[in-house]
Each structure stands twice: as C-alpha cells, then as structure tokens.
Design a protein around this motif. Structure first.
Motif, PDB file in Angstrom:
ATOM      1  N   UNK A 369       0.815  -1.214   0.000  1.00 23.37           N
ATOM      2  CA  UNK A 369       0.000   0.000   0.000  1.00 23.37           C
ATOM      3  C   UNK A 369       0.841   1.253   0.000  1.00 23.37           C
ATOM      4  N   UNK A 370       0.180   2.377   0.255  1.00 15.98           N
ATOM      5  CA  UNK A 370       0.850   3.667   0.192  1.00 15.98           C
ATOM      6  C   UNK A 370       1.471   4.088   1.519  1.00 15.98           C
ATOM      7  N   UNK A 371       1.135   3.388   2.587  1.00 11.89           N
ATOM      8  CA  UNK A 371       1.680   3.786   3.879  1.00 11.89           C
ATOM      9  C   UNK A 371       3.194   3.620   3.889  1.00 11.89           C
ATOM     10  N   UNK A 372       3.863   4.621   4.453  1.00 13.84           N
ATOM     11  CA  UNK A 372       5.325   4.634   4.397  1.00 13.84           C
ATOM     12  C   UNK A 372       5.924   3.436   5.099  1.00 13.84           C
ATOM     13  N   UNK A 373       5.423   3.139   6.316  1.00 11.94           N
ATOM     14  CA  UNK A 373       6.028   2.042   7.075  1.00 11.94           C
ATOM     15  C   UNK A 373       5.815   0.699   6.387  1.00 11.94           C
ATOM     16  N   UNK A 374       4.682   0.537   5.704  1.00  7.49           N
ATOM     17  CA  UNK A 374       4.432  -0.703   4.974  1.00  7.49           C
ATOM     18  C   UNK A 374       5.394  -0.829   3.794  1.00  7.49           C
ATOM     19  N   UNK A 375       5.601   0.289   3.108  1.00  4.82           N
ATOM     20  CA  UNK A 375       6.504   0.272   1.964  1.00  4.82           C
ATOM     21  C   UNK A 375       7.943   0.018   2.396  1.00  4.82           C
ATOM     22  N   UNK A 376       8.320   0.533   3.564  1.00  2.05           N
ATOM     23  CA  UNK A 376       9.672   0.284   4.078  1.00  2.05           C
ATOM     24  C   UNK A 376       9.851  -1.191   4.393  1.00  2.05           C
ATOM     25  N   UNK A 377       8.867  -1.773   5.088  1.00  4.53           N
ATOM     26  CA  UNK A 377       8.954  -3.198   5.419  1.00  4.53           C
ATOM     27  C   UNK A 377       8.969  -4.050   4.145  1.00  4.53           C
ATOM     28  N   UNK A 378       8.146  -3.656   3.169  1.00  5.71           N
ATOM     29  CA  UNK A 378       8.113  -4.402   1.914  1.00  5.71           C
ATOM     30  C   UNK A 378       9.457  -4.319   1.196  1.00  5.71           C
ATOM     31  N   UNK A 379      10.056  -3.149   1.205  1.00  6.36           N
ATOM     32  CA  UNK A 379      11.354  -2.985   0.547  1.00  6.36           C
ATOM     33  C   UNK A 379      12.420  -3.837   1.229  1.00  6.36           C
ATOM     34  N   UNK A 380      12.388  -3.871   2.572  1.00  5.78           N
ATOM     35  CA  UNK A 380      13.351  -4.696   3.310  1.00  5.78           C
ATOM     36  C   UNK A 380      13.173  -6.172   2.962  1.00  5.78           C
ATOM     37  N   UNK A 381      11.891  -6.612   2.924  1.00  9.43           N
ATOM     38  CA  UNK A 381      11.641  -8.013   2.580  1.00  9.43           C
ATOM     39  C   UNK A 381      12.170  -8.338   1.188  1.00  9.43           C
ATOM     40  N   UNK A 382      11.861  -7.484   0.204  1.00  6.14           N
ATOM     41  CA  UNK A 382      12.282  -7.756  -1.173  1.00  6.14           C
ATOM     42  C   UNK A 382      13.797  -7.786  -1.294  1.00  6.14           C
TER      43      UNK A 382
END
Length: 671
Positions: A369-382
């Motif tokens: 989604x667009x939430x910053x913390x979600x995008x940060x966690x997603x980037x770390x996972x990827x």
C-alpha cells in the motif's frame, strides 16, 4: 499486461519526476550489466583450454567463412554464426584470449540488461526486473557458459533470442498505437535477429513459441487488435525451413532419442536448477532424487500461488514454459554424462528460472500500500529475499572460476616453457591434467551444495594435441607431445598416451621433459634434474655410503622471502634401488636445529629403481623460516637417511667419516 495490472506498480521509483524517470530504465540496465561483468571479470585473464584450441580453433583454421554455412563435417552441430564470429575475432586480433573472453563478458552483460528490460515490460515492475536480472546473473550453473570460450554458443544464442523478443515486442506496441511504418522496421529487425539465432544454435527453434508468449503476455484490449494481423507466423515458417536445412547439412554426429533411463537421469540436473536457491539449506546428496523431485513440484506449486496473489499467473506460465522448452532438447537427445558435465546447457533455461523465483518480489511490489512504514517493510523483505537467492551461489561460482584460473595457468606454463626451450629440443609434457577436481588451494574441491553439478576443470581433452594448446595461447608453433606416466600415480585424470619411466629416461638429452605436479601447481623440469650417465663437472665434496656423492651445492636467500634455497648436485655411485630421504638442516651457533627441510631426491620424480652409475641428479630444497632469525652465525648441513628405519647413511670426505653423518654445506652470517 492490462491497464489495471500496470497501475499496480507501487515502488517509490514510479514517482520519480518525468525528466529523471526516462533515464532510469537505461541506467538500471547499465548497472545490472556492469554487475554481471564484474562478477566474471577475472575471466579476462583466462587462457584457451578444453575444447578451445583443438576442437574449435584448429578445426576452423582450414575453413573459410562460407564453409561454416555449407557444411559441418568433422563437427557435431550446425552452428555457422558461432564459428563465423570466432573466425572474425581471429581475423581482427589473432588468437588473443582476453579479446574472446571480453566478448563473452559483454554478451553476458547485454543479456542481463535485456532480460531486465523484458522483465520490466511484461510486469511493469522495476523491482521485479531487478530481481530477475540479478537472479539470472548469479545463477550458479552459468559459469561455464561465460568463462569458457567454446561456450560462446549459449550467450550468443540468448543474445539473439532476447533481442528478437524485444524488437518484436516493440513492433507490436507500435503497431497497436498506429505507427505502422515504424512497426515494420522493428519487425524486419526482429526477423533478421531470429535468423541469426537459428544459425547460432538449434535451440533457437523455441523463439517462435516465445513470440506467441510475448503476444499473449502483452495482449492489449481486444478492440485494439481488430484488423491487426498476427506477425509471428513467418517465424514458424523460417523455423521449419531451418529444420529441413539442419537435417541435410553434413555433420559428424547423429542425434537420437535418449532411452527411458537416460531421460530419467537427464531430468535430475534440470530439477536441481528449479530448486537451486533451496539446495544450500536442504543439503541433498546425489541419491536424494525423491526429495529433489518433491522439492521441485512443491516449489513450482508455491510459486504458482505467489503468482496468483500477484495476479501474474501468465508470467508464471511463461517462465515455466521457457524453462521446460529450452531444457527439452537436452533432456531428449543428450547422454547423461555429457549433460551432467556441461553446466553451460543451463544458461538458456536459467531465464525461466529467474522469471519464476523473482515472483515473490513482484507480489510484494504489487500488494504494498501507500503507507510509508508498509513500503519500508516491503522494501526490506524484497531486498532480503533477493539477497537470499543471489548470495549463496557466489562462493560456488568463485571456486569454479578459481579452477578455470588454475587450468589457464597450466597451459600458460606450457606456453612459457615452449618459448624457453631451445628450438633443437623436442618438448614432452608428462601428466598434464585432462580433468582435475582438487588441487593445492582446494584439496577437497569446491564446497558444492549442488550434487548434480561437477566441480573442477578440464584442461586438455583426450582428442586434443598439446601443440595446439601452446600455439593458440601465444606460444611458438613447434612440435610438442604429452604423455601419461601411471608410475607417478598423479591422482588426477591425465592427458596423453601411457608410457613408462624407463621410456622417459631414454628421451632425456634430446628432449625437454616436464612433469606436471598438481600439488605445487607447476612443472618439474626432469631434463635439468636428471642427466643420465653424465660425469661430475667438479670434484666430489662428500660421499654418502656407497650410493651417492655430493658434487656441488649452492645456497641462496631471496631478500624478499623468509626462506633459504639449497641446490644440491648428486652423482650416483652404486645404484641399489633403495629409497632414501635427503635432509637439509640449519643450526644456530649453539648447535640447535632451528629449521629444516626433508624430502626424497628431486621430489621423487627420479625413482631410485632407475638410477644408474654416473647419473647426475639435481636436487632443490627450500627451508621455510617461520619466524625471522636473530642475527648470528648459522651452519647449513645435509645428509641422507632411510625413510623407514630413520638410519642415516655414513658420510665421508676424502674417505674420512664425518661426525653425526652430516656434511656442512656453508656457514651463514645473518645480520
């Protein structure tokens, strides 16, 4: 992909201002290409080995460019573009190995870059494209296709294939957008690269099917396709004509379907490719075939579920079909031993593997989604997921490149020796490796989590000639032979017809004989070390029993090395065939032994059973100095002893026995 899928790209990169965004794709392609080149960059120092000199360059020598297209006699396959490329490089720069390796590196870099673009176009996700490109670049079984010149076929085939797909894809997009004239130009270019692919490798027959897949992946809304003619049909016609040509071109090999047992065995290396990211954790053995097949099926199923979540089942199917169709010819027509020993055959199927194993990155990128913390966690996972796949193979690739470097060093040493030996002497190399899977740097071979992949390097295959390996690697074109001497028990598969130590003795004098020692990684000059029947050039210094006389010695200490070199020249007095060990001791001023080196005469390359009275044996010992010696006076001495009993041979000078059966070579004063 449809418009809805395209809207799911959620990376921050997608928000880049337009003036910078247009540079991002070319920059990304350049970066992944550079990373791929750097991974294999040391191959620029590699020599021509294995099939290169005799199987390729010697075969090409008497043939013209036209010959490559009209016949493949004395060669197993019809691949004229490959040989035309090699012949063209020879015409431009001679047989200069770095030039050929540079071409391979650039081809692989271009393939990684084009795969990045293809993955981006079919997914609209730059993160997915990065994952695909990096997974392909670090695929553990591609090292042979990139670092071995005779494997040029495989990177060149993939180059034409990817270029054809991208040109065709661009033509179709322009066609849909109404730019018919520009579209025709791209179609013509794509068809030309397809023809070049057909003449590069018979596996290019999958290109028409890949074009169908591209059309299917990129189908725009149906109303835009009205009246648009499917342009991939001519590719099937050209493929059929090539297949007919392929059957009529003279070749020296006959292809036949593999037996059921061979087909089953052929399946294992490819199933290994499917699950290779998991193998460092699974630690399978070569007989764990049931677990391998189970892991393969489960992995394919889980990746399908991930693709479903990402709304990318079409990409999953495209990747799976790419892998299956590109692997199918090897499965059906090759012998298991050849397939097992040829990791380069996995280079083309690796594209499908990369498309599949990058799907989790695509799923996370599309669902974030667009939430910053979600995008940060997603980037770390990827990032962690991609690193999980690309990092473990790097040590295996590095180890295999070390083996190729060692193989290159062997043939470079042969070249240098051929330069150094006078022209009036013949050259004879003994126990040069045909294949080796361990050496001093890797006594147990590479740590290999991939049990259906070989470890090691082929230097000179059985059908090759030593002369070709010298001249095509920059050495003189002069007669050179290679033989194998089983009596030395080399411990590796050696090249050349078997011969005996007695036959070697007879050749000394007119022939320069060099014995390869894999332990030390160099050639032992038997011609210098063994002078049969020669007389001593200087008076006898000391006698050791009634067997040997020391006739000369020399001591050197290189200023930049913490060691002492001792050269001893012995004359055989009475040969009795008994083994003996020479020791060289270094004593300090108090008589304490501070360093030593023990070993058989001439590293045991001159067995005592072949000694004859009057033979001169040149022997070298290196005394390592583990710690710097304090200043003072030191004594260097030598002697012989029985390696079984430890009893020393009596030593005498002028028939006067010496105490402790030891002869002083030199007094050393160390500052």
């Amino acid at each position: 992909m449809g418009g809805a899928a395209r809207a799911l790209e959620m990376s921050s990169i997608a928000q880049t201002p337009g003036e910078y965004r247009r540079w991002f794709n070319p920059l990304s392609m350049l970066i992944v290409a550079i990373l791929a080149i750097l991974l294999y960059g040391r191959a620029l120092n590699f020599a021509f080995f294995n099939d290169d000199p005799t199987g390729h360059f010697a075969w090409m020598e008497s043939r013209t460019f036209l010959d490559f297209f009209t016949s493949s006699a004395e060669y197993g396959y019809y691949r004229p573009i490959v040989f035309a490329t090699l012949k063209g490089l020879v015409t431009l720069g001679g047989t200069y190995a770095p030039l050929f390796h540079a071409v391979l590196l650039l081809l692989n870099g271009a393939n990684v870059a084009m795969l990045w673009l293809l993955a981006y176009r079919i997914s609209d996700s730059r993160l997915y494209a990065w994952a695909v490109a990096l997974i392909f670049a670090s695929f553990p079984f591609s090292y042979e296709a990139i670092a071995y010149v005779a494997s040029l076929t495989h990177p060149l085939l993939l180059f034409w294939l990817l270029l054809t797909l991208l040109l065709y894809q661009q033509a179709r997009r322009l066609e849909v957008d109404g730019f018919q004239s520009r579209s025709r130009n791209y179609h013509v270019a794509a068809f030309i690269t397809f023809l070049l692919g057909l003449l590069t490798h018979e596996n290019s027959l999958i290109i028409p099917l890949a074009l169908v897949g591209i059309d299917w992946l990129e189908r725009p809304p149906r109303r835009l396709l009205e009246g648009v003619k499917r342009p991939f049909l001519p590719y099937f016609g050209a493929a059929a004509l090539f297949l007919l040509l392929w059957f009529f071109i003279p070749k020296n090999s006959q292809q036949s379907l593999a037996s059921l047992s061979t087909l089953t065995n052929n399946l294992f290396p490819f199933m290994q490719s499917v699950v290779y990211p998991l193998l460092p954790l699974a630690q399978l053995s070569a007989d764990s075939v049931t677990r391998l097949l189970a892991m393969s099926m489960v992995s394919i199923l889980l990746l399908f579920l991930v693709a479903s979540i990402a709304r990318a089942r079409d990409i999953w199917l495209f990747g799976l079909l790419w892998f299956s169709l590109s692997a199918l010819p090897s499965l059906l027509f090759l012998l298991s031993d050849y397939l097992y020993g040829s990791p380069r055959l996995h280079y083309l199927p690796a594209v499908g593997i990369a498309l599949l194993w990058a799907l989790p990155v695509l799923a996370v990128a599309r669902l974030t989604g667009q939430k910053t913390w979600v995008r940060v966690l997603a980037s770390i996972f990827m990032l962690l997921y991609t690193l999980f796949i690309i990092l473990p193979p790097l040590s295996f690739i590095r180890c295999e490149l070390d083996f190729y470097e060692a193989a290159s060093e062997i043939v470079y040493q042969m070249r240098d020796l051929a330069h150094a030996v006078p022209a009036n002497q013949d050259l004879l190399f003994v126990n040069v490796p045909f294949f080796f899977s361990s050496y001093e740097a890797y006594p147990d071979g590479c740590e290999n989590p991939y049990p259906w992949t070989p470890v090691g390097a082929v230097v000179i295959p059985p059908y090759a000639t030593a002369r070709d390996f010298i001249r095509f690697n920059g050495g003189p074109d002069r007669p050179a032979m290679a033989v194998s001497v089983p009596e030395y028990a080399p411990g590796w598969n050696s090249f050349g017809q078997p011969t005996t130590l007695s036959a070697l003795r007879q050749q000394l004098g007119q022939t320069a004989v060099f014995i390869y020692d894999l332990t030390s990684g160099g050639f032992f000059d038997l011609s210098v070390a063994w002078l049969p029947g020669a007389a001593p050039a200087v008076p006898i210094l000391a006698t050791f029993g009634d067997r040997l006389a020391l006739v000369d010695s020399a001591v050197t200490r290189p200023p930049d090395q913490n060691e002492i070199h001792v050269a001893l020249r012995w004359q055989v007095l009475v040969p009795d065939g008994a083994p003996s060990t020479i020791f060289v001791h270094l004593y300090d001023g108090t008589g304490k032994l501070v360093a030593q080196h023990d070993g058989p005469p001439a590293m045991n390359f001159i067995p005592p059973s072949l000694w004859q009275a009057g033979d001169i044996i040149h022997d070298i010992h290196t005394i390592p100095l583990d710690t710097p010696l304090p200043p003072g006076s030191y004594r260097l001495a030598t002697g012989l002893y029985d390696p079984v009993s430890g009893e020393r041979l009596p030593v005498a000078t002028n028939q006067s026995p010496l105490p402790d059966n030891i002869f002083t070579l030199q007094q050393l004063n160390l500052p």
